[in-house]
Design a protein around this motif. Sequence first.
Motif, short mmCIF file in Angstrom:
data_model
loop_
_atom_site.label_atom_id
_atom_site.label_comp_id
_atom_site.label_asym_id
_atom_site.label_seq_id
_atom_site.Cartn_x
_atom_site.Cartn_y
_atom_site.Cartn_z
N SER A 104 4.60 7.09 1.24
CA SER A 104 6.03 7.34 0.59
C SER A 104 6.33 6.07 -0.49
O SER A 104 6.06 6.29 -1.01
CB SER A 104 6.90 7.92 2.48
N MET A 105 7.59 6.08 -0.53
CA MET A 105 8.61 5.12 -0.75
C MET A 105 7.61 4.35 -1.12
O MET A 105 7.47 3.01 -2.10
CB MET A 105 9.73 5.04 -0.13
N GLY A 106 6.94 3.35 0.10
CA GLY A 106 6.27 2.03 -0.25
C GLY A 106 5.18 2.37 -0.72
O GLY A 106 4.60 1.21 -1.54
N ALA A 107 4.39 3.79 -1.28
CA ALA A 107 3.53 3.83 -2.12
C ALA A 107 3.89 3.88 -3.38
O ALA A 107 3.40 3.46 -4.54
CB ALA A 107 2.81 5.21 -1.88
N LYS A 130 7.32 11.64 -9.02
CA LYS A 130 8.08 11.78 -9.12
C LYS A 130 9.83 12.42 -7.58
O LYS A 130 9.13 13.72 -7.69
CB LYS A 130 8.85 13.10 -10.23
N PRO A 131 9.81 11.12 -6.94
CA PRO A 131 10.24 11.33 -5.65
C PRO A 131 11.79 12.20 -5.37
O PRO A 131 12.52 12.49 -4.78
CB PRO A 131 10.52 10.54 -4.72
N PHE A 194 15.78 7.67 -5.58
CA PHE A 194 14.82 8.72 -5.84
C PHE A 194 15.54 9.45 -6.71
O PHE A 194 14.19 10.42 -7.51
CB PHE A 194 14.83 9.39 -4.99
N ALA A 195 16.74 9.80 -6.94
CA ALA A 195 16.83 11.19 -8.48
C ALA A 195 16.62 10.55 -9.91
O ALA A 195 16.32 11.44 -10.42
CB ALA A 195 18.27 10.88 -7.78
N CYS A 196 16.81 9.29 -10.12
CA CYS A 196 16.46 8.92 -11.63
C CYS A 196 15.16 7.94 -11.27
O CYS A 196 14.80 7.52 -12.08
CB CYS A 196 17.08 7.64 -11.73
N LEU A 220 7.71 17.83 2.08
CA LEU A 220 8.54 16.64 1.00
C LEU A 220 7.18 16.11 0.03
O LEU A 220 8.23 16.66 -1.39
CB LEU A 220 8.82 14.86 1.39
N PHE A 221 6.01 16.31 -0.70
CA PHE A 221 5.84 15.26 -1.60
C PHE A 221 4.53 17.22 -2.19
O PHE A 221 3.87 16.16 -1.06
CB PHE A 221 5.16 13.97 -1.51
#
Length: 270
Positions: A104-107, A130-131, A194-196, A220-221
């Motif tokens: 996730s964020m680590g990826a 694009k999270p 994440f938004a940007c 989520l994804f």
Amino acid sequence: MTLAEDDWHRRKQTVELPGSGRMAFVDTGGSGPALLMLHGFSDTSRSFAMLEPLLSGYRLIIPDMPGHGGSELGKGTRISDFATSIVSLLNQLDVTPVAIVGHSMGAMTAIVIASRGDLRALILLSASLKPDFGSESSISGAIRSLHDPIDPSGTFLREWYACTVPVDPDFLMKMKIDAAAMPATVWHGILEGFACTDLTPNAVQIISPVLCIGGSSDPLFGLSHRQDLSGAFKSVRSVTLEGHGHNPHWEDPQLVAKHLLSFLSEIRGS
């Protein structure tokens, strides 16, 4: 709220990184090739506890990401900030990993690191280029509504850590306690970051082989995120685990390890 005190917590070492402060990490040691393992948003290095015994041929370097667990926030809450801190950790430890495994964020952080230099291989679990959750989404609203102290037994973390396939409830409770210890301001900052975030320009620069593993029921994804990943990298293998959610390495660590080890064996033999 304090971190869950147990054997995993006590295994952590710490280093001081110039300009980034303290970083906590688990180093399994050994003479095998090093794997860097990066956890997701609100997790800690504990996220990979169930994979660790299945990767005994490797030396695992598993940090608490900046602002998570025992690590100080450092320079900021953007993916690029996290990548800079992780590279600083590797330099401090004088370790060159054969691959990065990110969830996730680590990826996302792994993608940025890989785009900045040579890397033998990249393994991404439940990743996204694009999270952005969307400013009007219920999940964004729930994160923006968080305030200290965060309740590890509350509705938000119960839903945030819901898994499609049953996971050991004691493990999940420890994850929730660790997540609740993260200040609400850090939750808010990562959400804003994440938004940007658009990692497409980073992904197209990567020439290393990439393995993308995602669950078919990831809330989520989902499919569109997996398709974007498949189209962005020059060399990519995509695996969709049917019926699995956002945390396949918790839901079926043996299956994830099988795919991971097979891929690494091919890369090392090439």
